[in-house]
Design an enzyme around this catalytic site. Structure first.
Site, PDB file in Angstrom:
ATOM      1  CB  CYS A 131      -0.908  -0.018   1.236  1.00  0.00           C
ATOM      2  SG  CYS A 131      -1.725   1.556   1.531  1.00  0.00           S
ATOM      3  CG  HIS A 151      -6.534   9.634   1.303  1.00  0.00           C
ATOM      4  ND1 HIS A 151      -6.755   8.354   0.851  1.00  0.00           N
ATOM      5  CD2 HIS A 151      -6.873  10.451   0.271  1.00  0.00           C
ATOM      6  CE1 HIS A 151      -7.195   8.395  -0.391  1.00  0.00           C
ATOM      7  NE2 HIS A 151      -7.289   9.664  -0.772  1.00  0.00           N
TER       8      HIS A 151
END
Ligand code: 5GP
Ligand code: ZN
Length: 110
Positions: free
Chosen positions: A4, A98
Site C-alpha cells: 500500500c 485519507h
C-alpha cells in the site's frame, strides 16, 4: 499493508513531503495539488476507506480532523476544505483512508 502506497509513505519506505506527524497520523503534500495548499492527512494504521471503519476507529477519525485543525492554525489558513472520497465512483484511487485538506484559490475538488 506492504503493497500500500500510503502505508509505505507512513513507514518512510517511500518518500513524501511530510509536513506533520504524530504517533497515529502522518500528513504530507499531495503529489498533484489541486489547490495552492493540498495536503493528505493519513492514519498510520491501514484502513481501506470510510466504508471499512470499525467502532474502535472512532477516536482515530477524530485525530485526523484534529490534525487538520492544527495544521490550519499553524499555517494561519483563511478557510479550508476537508474532503474524503469513498469508493472508485467517488474518485478514491488510493485504498488507504485519507482526508484531503485544500486551501487557497483556485481549488478543484479532487
Ligand atoms: P483519492 O483520489 O484516492 O481521494 O486521493 C489520492 C491522492 O493521492 C490524489 O490526490 C493523488 O494526487 C495523491 N497521490 C497519488 N500518488 C501519490 C504519491 O506517490 N505521493 C503523494 N504525495 N501523493 C500521491
Ligand atoms: Zn495502507
Amino acid at each position: 499493508m506492504t503493497d500500500c502506497l500510503f502505508c509505505k509513505i507512513a513507514n518512510k519506505k517511500t518518500p513524501a513531503e511530510i509536513v506533520y506527524e504524530n504517533d497515529k497520523v502522518v500528513v504530507f503534500k499531495d503529489i498533484h495539488p489541486r489547490a495552492p495548499i493540498h495536503l493528505l492527512i493519513v492514519p498510520k494504521k491501514h484502513i481501506t476507506s470510510v466504508d471499512h471503519l470499525e467502532l474502535q476507529d472512532k477516536e482515530l477519525v477524530g485525530e485526523l480532523i484534529l490534525a487538520a485543525q492544527k495544521i490550519a492554525k499553524e499555517k494561519k489558513l483563511n478557510g479550508y476544505k476537508l474532503i474524503i472520497n469513498v469508493g472508485r465512483s467517488a474518485g478514491q484511487v488510493i485504498d488507504h483512508l485519507h482526508l484531503h485538506l485544500l486551501s487557497g484559490e483556485p481549488a478543484q475538488l479532487p
